[in-house]
Structures are given as C-alpha cells and as structure tokens.
Design a protein around this motif. Structure first.
Motif, PDB file in Angstrom:
ATOM      1  N   PRO A 181      -4.989 -14.588   8.338  1.00 34.62           N
ATOM      2  CA  PRO A 181      -4.242 -15.297   9.377  1.00 34.62           C
ATOM      3  C   PRO A 181      -3.813 -16.699   8.962  1.00 34.62           C
ATOM      4  N   ALA A 182      -4.439 -17.290   7.978  1.00 40.02           N
ATOM      5  CA  ALA A 182      -4.038 -18.636   7.567  1.00 40.02           C
ATOM      6  C   ALA A 182      -2.659 -18.582   6.924  1.00 40.02           C
ATOM      7  N   ALA A 183      -1.662 -19.173   7.609  1.00 45.52           N
ATOM      8  CA  ALA A 183      -0.274 -19.055   7.184  1.00 45.52           C
ATOM      9  C   ALA A 183      -0.038 -19.700   5.821  1.00 45.52           C
ATOM     10  N   SER A 184      -0.778 -20.746   5.512  1.00 48.15           N
ATOM     11  CA  SER A 184      -0.526 -21.492   4.286  1.00 48.15           C
ATOM     12  C   SER A 184      -0.848 -20.652   3.049  1.00 48.15           C
ATOM     13  N   THR A 185      -1.809 -19.747   3.175  1.00 46.17           N
ATOM     14  CA  THR A 185      -2.209 -18.955   2.023  1.00 46.17           C
ATOM     15  C   THR A 185      -1.549 -17.581   2.021  1.00 46.17           C
ATOM     16  N   CYS A 186      -0.655 -17.357   2.974  1.00 43.87           N
ATOM     17  CA  CYS A 186      -0.059 -16.030   3.091  1.00 43.87           C
ATOM     18  C   CYS A 186       0.960 -15.784   1.992  1.00 43.87           C
ATOM     19  N   ASP A 187       0.806 -14.673   1.259  1.00 41.94           N
ATOM     20  CA  ASP A 187       1.798 -14.260   0.272  1.00 41.94           C
ATOM     21  C   ASP A 187       2.209 -12.830   0.602  1.00 41.94           C
ATOM     22  N   PRO A 188       3.392 -12.663   1.176  1.00 36.47           N
ATOM     23  CA  PRO A 188       3.804 -11.324   1.631  1.00 36.47           C
ATOM     24  C   PRO A 188       3.759 -10.287   0.512  1.00 36.47           C
ATOM     25  N   LYS A 189       3.987 -10.732  -0.742  1.00 31.70           N
ATOM     26  CA  LYS A 189       4.048  -9.764  -1.832  1.00 31.70           C
ATOM     27  C   LYS A 189       2.670  -9.379  -2.347  1.00 31.70           C
ATOM     28  N   ALA A 190       1.639 -10.123  -1.930  1.00 26.61           N
ATOM     29  CA  ALA A 190       0.294  -9.811  -2.416  1.00 26.61           C
ATOM     30  C   ALA A 190      -0.680  -9.819  -1.255  1.00 26.61           C
ATOM     31  N   SER A 191      -0.384  -9.016  -0.263  1.00 23.68           N
ATOM     32  CA  SER A 191      -1.200  -9.079   0.953  1.00 23.68           C
ATOM     33  C   SER A 191      -1.855  -7.746   1.274  1.00 23.68           C
ATOM     34  N   SER A 192      -1.613  -6.718   0.462  1.00 24.23           N
ATOM     35  CA  SER A 192      -2.093  -5.395   0.834  1.00 24.23           C
ATOM     36  C   SER A 192      -3.478  -5.100   0.246  1.00 24.23           C
ATOM     37  N   LEU A 193      -3.972  -3.921   0.572  1.00 24.38           N
ATOM     38  CA  LEU A 193      -5.338  -3.541   0.184  1.00 24.38           C
ATOM     39  C   LEU A 193      -5.316  -2.671  -1.075  1.00 24.38           C
ATOM     40  N   ARG A 194      -6.255  -2.968  -1.972  1.00 24.19           N
ATOM     41  CA  ARG A 194      -6.299  -2.256  -3.247  1.00 24.19           C
ATOM     42  C   ARG A 194      -6.752  -0.814  -3.039  1.00 24.19           C
ATOM     43  N   PRO A 195      -6.058   0.163  -3.658  1.00 20.87           N
ATOM     44  CA  PRO A 195      -6.486   1.555  -3.531  1.00 20.87           C
ATOM     45  C   PRO A 195      -7.798   1.780  -4.279  1.00 20.87           C
ATOM     46  N   ALA A 196      -8.569   2.749  -3.785  1.00 17.21           N
ATOM     47  CA  ALA A 196      -9.878   3.011  -4.374  1.00 17.21           C
ATOM     48  C   ALA A 196      -9.794   3.994  -5.542  1.00 17.21           C
ATOM     49  N   GLY A 197      -8.588   4.303  -5.981  1.00 15.17           N
ATOM     50  CA  GLY A 197      -8.394   5.300  -7.032  1.00 15.17           C
ATOM     51  C   GLY A 197      -7.238   6.181  -6.647  1.00 15.17           C
ATOM     52  N   PRO A 198      -7.159   7.394  -7.133  1.00 13.01           N
ATOM     53  CA  PRO A 198      -6.077   8.291  -6.716  1.00 13.01           C
ATOM     54  C   PRO A 198      -6.221   8.639  -5.233  1.00 13.01           C
ATOM     55  N   PRO A 199      -5.099   8.974  -4.562  1.00 14.70           N
ATOM     56  CA  PRO A 199      -5.159   9.256  -3.116  1.00 14.70           C
ATOM     57  C   PRO A 199      -6.101  10.400  -2.787  1.00 14.70           C
ATOM     58  N   GLN A 200      -7.012  10.153  -1.836  1.00 13.37           N
ATOM     59  CA  GLN A 200      -7.991  11.174  -1.461  1.00 13.37           C
ATOM     60  C   GLN A 200      -8.171  11.166   0.048  1.00 13.37           C
ATOM     61  N   VAL A 201      -8.142  12.364   0.650  1.00 10.36           N
ATOM     62  CA  VAL A 201      -8.366  12.466   2.090  1.00 10.36           C
ATOM     63  C   VAL A 201      -9.866  12.561   2.322  1.00 10.36           C
ATOM     64  N   THR A 202     -10.479  11.398   2.615  1.00 12.44           N
ATOM     65  CA  THR A 202     -11.935  11.375   2.821  1.00 12.44           C
ATOM     66  C   THR A 202     -12.270  11.852   4.229  1.00 12.44           C
ATOM     67  N   PRO A 203     -13.395  12.546   4.398  1.00  8.79           N
ATOM     68  CA  PRO A 203     -13.772  13.052   5.727  1.00  8.79           C
ATOM     69  C   PRO A 203     -13.914  11.892   6.712  1.00  8.79           C
ATOM     70  N   GLY A 204     -13.473  12.117   7.944  1.00  8.47           N
ATOM     71  CA  GLY A 204     -13.599  11.099   8.983  1.00  8.47           C
ATOM     72  C   GLY A 204     -12.536  10.022   8.917  1.00  8.47           C
ATOM     73  N   SER A 205     -11.727  10.042   7.875  1.00 10.41           N
ATOM     74  CA  SER A 205     -10.688   9.018   7.753  1.00 10.41           C
ATOM     75  C   SER A 205      -9.487   9.358   8.639  1.00 10.41           C
ATOM     76  N   PHE A 206      -8.590   8.369   8.741  1.00  9.79           N
ATOM     77  CA  PHE A 206      -7.367   8.584   9.517  1.00  9.79           C
ATOM     78  C   PHE A 206      -6.537   9.704   8.885  1.00  9.79           C
ATOM     79  N   MET A 207      -6.584   9.796   7.529  1.00  9.09           N
ATOM     80  CA  MET A 207      -5.841  10.856   6.839  1.00  9.09           C
ATOM     81  C   MET A 207      -6.365  12.227   7.245  1.00  9.09           C
TER      82      MET A 207
END
Lengths: 316, 452
Positions: free
Chosen positions: A49-75
């Motif tokens: 939420p701190a606007a000063s440190t916000c970088d739109p191009k580097a704001s996402s979450l790192r993947p944990a590896g190849p895409p996997q549909v884990t049980p109980g997940s939204f996927m």
C-alpha cells in the motif's frame, strides 16, 4: 453527436461513482483481510500500500514452479466448477474482439487467458473457458465482486489499481500515444490543447488528456472513439499504442503520432482473495514466455518484428 | 307569454296602464297594415338570424369533424407509422447485424421497407402541416391550439427528415464494417441506435402526442353540446313566434291558414330536424370512432412500439455482449411497462391473446439470457434469430399490429361517417332560412294587399 453521448456519459459517471464506492468499501474492509490470506502473501500486503515504493512492473507474486492445481486452491475450485470465467474486451481489435465472421471473441488477451484455462483443465477445450465481455469500467468491480475469476482486457497495472486488485506479471508492454486522421497537422498530444480527444471512461488515458490541456471525451468502448473521430466530432484518440494499432487497422486513414506519453504495462487482474491463483497464472505466463507461444501470439495478432518479451519481476 | 297575448289580442282601449313600453303604445295606436309590416320585418329578421345561427353551428361541427378526418387523424396516423416503422427498422437492423456479414435477405428487405415507409410518412405529414388548409376554418381556441401544434410539429418533422439520412448512414457504415469483420461495425450500430432513440423517436412521439391531443379536441368540438343546444332552443323559439303570428293573423283576417307562414314554419321545422338529426348521427359516429377506433388503436400501437423496443434491446444486448447490461435493463423496464397486469400497456389493449404471447416471449427471452450468461453466446444468438425467442416475438408483434390495424379501420370508417353527417348542412340551413323569408313575405304580402 455529443448530445447523443450525454446519456452514456451520465451513466459512466454513475458507474464510476459506484465503482469508487465499491473500491472505498473494499479499502475499508482491507485492514481485516490480510489475516484471511495465506501467510506468504501477508508479508507483501504490508509493503504494497505504500505508494512511494510501488512499482507496477514488479508488484506480482513469484510462482512456486510450474503451474499446478493444488488441492483446496482456487484453481481446484474452478476445475470443480468446470469452467474459468474471464472478463474480456470484445471491441479491441487484436487483443479482445468479437470476430463477426465466426461470432467468437479472439485476440492476444484471449490467447493468454486460454493458456490459463488449458493449464487448469489440462485440455484446450473451449467449454472450459467462459468469456464474459465487459467494458473498461467494469473490470475493477467485476474482479472485486468475483463476477469473473480473472480479467484479460488490455488492463494497465497501476499503483492505484494495485490497492484493490492483484495483477499477474507484465504480459505486454504498451505505451500511451495519440491517433489522429492522416490529414491532421498535430504531431503530439501537446498540439491538441483545447481540442476534443477521446478515451474510454475509467481508462487512465482520460487524466493524461486533461493534463495536456485537451478536452477529454469519455465513451464506453474504444471503437466508439473511432466512430467519433471518423465523424469529425473529436480531433484525436489517446490511449495505449496496442489499442490504437487495432483502431488504425480498421481505418487506414489514421496515423499514430508523438512520442510515448506513458508506460502502460498490461497484467491479468485477479482478486486479492486468491494469491495462489496469481502465482499459478504467473507460472503459466512464464511458460508462454519460454516455450515460444507468446512470440507466436504476438506474430499472429500484432505482427512482425516481434517485440522483446516483457520479463517478469516479482515483489514477493 | 302574457306579453304576446297582449300584442295579438290588441284591444284598442284607453285603460291607464302606466308602465307600458313606448313601442307597445305605438303598436296599439297603429293601424293593422302598419302592424302587419312590423310583423313581416320581425319575421324576416328572425328567419335570417336563425339561418345564420344554424349555419354557423353546422359549420363549426362540420369543420371540426372534417379536421378529425382530414388533418388530425392522418397526422397522428403518420406520426404513429413513423414511430412504428423506425422502431421496427432499429429492431430489424440489430437482428440482421447479429447474423454477421451474411445478413438474411428478409431482414434487409424489412429494414428497407421500414425506412421507405418512414420517409414517405414524414413527407406526407410535412405536406399536411405545410398546407394545413383544413385548419384555417377551425373555430376559436382550437385554431390557436392547431397553429401552435403546427409549428412544433413542423420543427419535429424537419428534425426527422434531417436525421433519418444520418441514421441510415450509420446503419450502412455499421453493415459495411461488419461485413469486413471489423469490431467498429458494432460501435456504429450502437451510435445509430442511440441516434434513433435519443432524437428520432422522441420527435415522432412528440408529433403523435400533439396530434392525438388535437384529435381529441377536434372530436370534442364536433361532438360538443353548447352551441347545438342554443341553436335548437332558438329554432323552437322561432317556431313559437311563427305559431303565434299565424294565430294573430287568423283572428284578424278570418282566414284559417296562411300558406306563406305555413311554408316558413315547415322550412324551419325541416332545418331544425336536419340540424339536430345530423348532430345526433355525427356525434354517435365520432364517439364510436373514438371509443371503438382511435382509443383501442392507440393502446395497440403503444404496446407494439414497446414490444419493438424491447426486441431491439434483446438484439443489442447480444451485439453489445458486455455485462454492461444497459440494454437488458431497458428490456426489463419495457417488460414491466408492457405487462400484462393492471395498468400496463397490454392490459389497455384488452387482448388476452397478446398477453399470453408476451409471456411466452418473456420466457423465451429468459432462456436466451440464461444461455448467453452461461457463456453460450452463439446459442443465444441463434435463439434470438430463428429460435424460440424470435418466433414468440413474431407472434406477439403480429397480434399487436393486426389489432392496431383493425381498430384504425373502425376509426376511419366511423369518423368518415361522422363527417359525412354534416355534409351540406350549413348550405341547407341558409337555403331553409331563405325559404322561410320568402314564405313570410309571400304570406304577409297577400294580407297587406287587402288593405290597398
């Protein structure tokens, strides 16, 4: 023609207002939410939420590896439901548009979202993907309310939007520019001071048009802007070059002018409720970058030469 | 009554009546020939006055009835047709657009026919307003109302004839872009639809409202009572004067019948009966025209237009295909307006067939929306074009348009009968009053001759 647009504009104001109200409600609810999130995500929630440190191009979450549909997940929930619901554009040529020739919505954005559906369900059947065409101003409220699982809609990752939504890593680098008729003498947005310039309601182009002392004319869809330009009701259209290229492709008597006004990194928008889905989508995008599919889509929809693939940068 | 007795008995006495009018003493002092000449002058004056009053009354009713048939009805019919044709054109253009580049030939023809019909009606209405000769004869306030409405209607018609080409131009561009597979086509169709709904339809609706109000006023004028009551009372009064005159004559001249006065009385009676009879017949026809014709026809027309707009919404929701659902909201609004149910447009038509057909269409529409919302856009498009929704709408539309036409035919026939009841009435009244004058002169001159 302007008189005719007034009802749309009035509606736009109402919708924007309700969108803001929704946003405000969500923001008010936000302090209580981090506890409901997965632990890994909570750390980021403190810094984002701190606007000063916000970088739109580097704001996402790192993947944990190849895409996997884990049980109980939204996927897993989506897979159980049988289809992914994606909010898309239907009027932006080459990104998301309803092809009158086959009645299907197609484009670069749609290729991205199709890859996500394929990764969840393991097959490319179109039955697993429900495309819901939405307008620009519906993108935020629809993601926040869960009406759609994900939005692929030439949506720029911005610090303001990051307060309410999560985004995937950047999947396309666009830049705001200006489209005019071929006989126009204007060479940049600055030459259009005091003239009418079209953009869609709730796009971030509107504020930049106003900042350049031109008169913004907000409409619902980008193609509505082209109607106004062709009918001589506006002097120019200003938005991302990706969208403007699509408009120019529909009217050879137009041209793009001026230097890039602003960076417009596109991301897929996802609700803050589903960080695991954000990581999953980033994993899918990473596959597209490396297996040549991204370049193939670019070549098919946008053309050659293929631009450098935007690299993913993560915040957490 | 007592005064007449005094005059006719005319006893030449010297009774000291103080409050005697000057003319009465003059009359009592006068000789019989002088009295006869006075009576003749009076009768001629009264006959002419009757002629003028009766002719005026006849003319008022005749011109109001003629206005109903010649101007108000055609104009409101034109306005209704412009409105319906444009709504149908919009719904058809949207439905044809859904089909993509290869639009069905039937849709294309229907759209063209609608536009042609609207253009013809705009031209016809403009000519009618431009001449509006029939209106110059309208009485008093109705004339003012008509001229005020005339200029407003003229503006509306100018707007319509100016904007109709702009609308067809946008539809044409939408069609061309759609054929090329460009998303721009849908934007042009939305713009065209917005132009039609925001500018063209309100203008047509304004003409319709004004002309319907004028039609009601003209009809009320043609069927109104005050003037005819005055005329009938005056006619009866004149008959009484003639009766007293002939009584006085027979007493003074010892002849039972004065054929001149009898002729005058007969002419008066005929003109009175004709006037009253024409009024009763004309009023009956015009009221019938209103109650069984224009009233129900209006109800059907309103329902038809609402159904057409809802149908356009159905197509536009599919073309627009965003969750934006402005068009779907409008559909729901129109559905509420249309009914069936108390106070709705369908209830006003009184057609149970239309009511059940409307409900069948709503069900089909709901199924279509459910299909579209579930992501089956092609299936929903198919339903809207050739499926259940298309068929049930077509049935409803046919019922409503047939109902409208049936009642419009009733109106036209009855209103024409009503107008015809007044044909030649004013001239007849003048001729009758001249016959009365002639009769009086002839009858009294024969008596006068006896004193020469």
């Amino acid at each position: 023609v302007n008189a005719r647009l007034r009802p749309w504009r009035a509606l736009a104001v109402v919708l924007t207002a309700s969108g803001l109200a929704l946003g405000a409600a969500a923001a008010a609810a936000a302090p209580g939410q981090p506890s409901a999130r997965s632990g890994g995500h909570a750390a980021r929630a403190v810094t984002a939420p701190a606007a000063s440190t916000c970088d739109p191009k580097a704001s996402s979450l790192r993947p944990a590896g190849p895409p996997q549909v884990t049980p109980g997940s939204f996927m897993a929930k989506i897979r159980a439901r049988g289809y992914l619901v994606a909010g898309v554009d239907q009027s932006t040529y080459h990104f998301g548009f309803l092809n009158p020739l086959n009645g299907q919505i197609e484009g670069f954005d749609i290729d991205m979202i199709r890859a996500v559906a394929t990764a969840i369900f393991g097959d490319a059947s179109s039955a697993h993907l429900h495309l819901k065409a939405i307008s620009d101003e519906q993108r935020k409220p629809d993601v926040m309310s869960g009406t759609v699982d994900i939005v692929a809609h030439t949506m720029t990752i911005s610090c303001d939007r990051l307060k309410y939504l999560d985004f995937s890593s950047v999947y396309f680098d666009a830049h705001q520019r200006v489209l005019v008729l071929k006989n126009s003498k204007a060479t940049s947005l600055d030459d259009l001071r005091g003239q009418k310039v079209c953009a869609t309601t709730a796009s971030d182009s509107v504020a930049r048009i106003a900042a350049a002392k031109a008169i913004p004319v907000p409409v619902t869809y980008w193609t509505d802007c082209l109607v106004l330009l062709q009918q001589g009701d506006v002097a120019a259209i200003s938005t991302d070059d990706a969208i403007l290229d699509g408009l120019a492709a529909q009217d050879p008597w137009t041209k793009l002018i001026g230097p890039p006004i602003a960076d417009e990194p596109y991301g897929l928008a996802i609700s803050k409720q589903h960080p695991e889905f954000v990581r999953f989508v980033n994993a899918v995008l990473q596959q597209l970058r490396t297996n040549g599919q991204w370049a193939a889509s670019y070549r098919h929809w946008i053309g050659t030469p293929v631009a450098p693939i935007p690299q993913a940068h993560y915040a957490g | 009554m007592t005064t007449s007795v005094d005059v006719s008995s005319g006893p030449v006495t010297t009774a000291p009546v103080v409050r005697r009018a000057w003319w009465r003493s003059r009359l009592e002092g006068a000789t019989t020939p002088a009295r006869l000449r006075l009576l003749l002058a009076l009768l001629i004056l009264l006959s002419l006055a009757w002629g003028v009053l009766a002719a005026l009354t006849a003319n008022q009713h005749a011109s109001a009835a003629a206005d109903v048939v010649a101007v108000s009805e055609p104009l409101s019919l034109d306005a209704e047709q412009i409105y319906t044709s444009l709504s149908d054109a919009n719904a058809t253009a949207a439905s044809a657009f859904l089909a993509g580049g290869l639009e069905p030939a039937a849709d294309r023809q229907r759209y063209q026919a609608d536009i042609t019909k609207a253009a013809i009606r705009i031209e016809a209405a403009s000519a009618l307003v431009g001449s509006s000769a029939a209106r110059t004869e309208l009485p008093g306030h109705l004339k003012n109302q008509a001229s005020a409405a005339g200029s407003a209607v003229g503006d509306d018609l100018a707007m319509l004839s100016g904007q109709l080409p702009a609308y067809t131009d946008e539809v044409g561009t939408a069609r061309a872009d759609n054929r090329l597979g460009l998303p721009l086509g849908a934007a042009y169709l939305r713009a065209a639809s917005a132009l039609l709904r925001g500018t063209l339809l309100p203008a047509a609706s304004d003409i319709y409202t004004r002309e319907s109000a004028l039609l009601t006023s003209a009809s009320a004028q043609a069927t109104g009572l005050p003037l005819i009551v005055i005329a009938v009372v005056a006619g009866l009064g004149l008959g009484y004067v003639l009766y007293r005159s002939s009584r006085w004559l027979s007493r003074h001249t010892h002849r039972v019948v004065n054929y001149g006065l009898l002729l005058a009385a007969l002419a008066g009676l005929v003109s009175l009966v004709w006037l009253a009879g024409a009024f009763v017949a004309g009023r009956g026809d015009l009221l019938h025209a209103q109650q069984q014709g224009s009233g129900p026809a209006q109800a059907f027309a309103r329902a038809e237009v609402a159904a057409l707009q809802a149908h356009a919404d159905e197509s536009l929701t599919l073309i627009d295909n965003t969750g934006d659902d402005d068009y779907q909201k409008d559909y729901v609004k129109l559905q509420k307006l249309l009914g069936p149910g108390p106070g709705t447009l369908l209830a006003a038509t009184g057609s149970s067939q239309a009511a059940s057909q409307a409900q069948a269409w709503y069900r089909a529409h709901q199924a279509l929306r459910a299909q579209d919302d579930a992501g089956n856009h092609p299936g929903a498009v198919a339903a809207a074009q050739t499926g259940d929704a298309a068929r049930s709408f077509a049935r409803l539309s046919t019922t409503l348009s047939e109902g409208k036409e049936t009642h419009q035919a009733v109106f036209a026939a009855s209103a024409r009968n009503g107008r015809d009841a007044f044909t030649g009435l004013a001239v007849g009244m003048i001729v009758a009053s001249l016959v009365m004058v002639t009769g009086c002169i002839w009858g009294l001159n024969r008596r006068l001759a006896e004193y020469r």
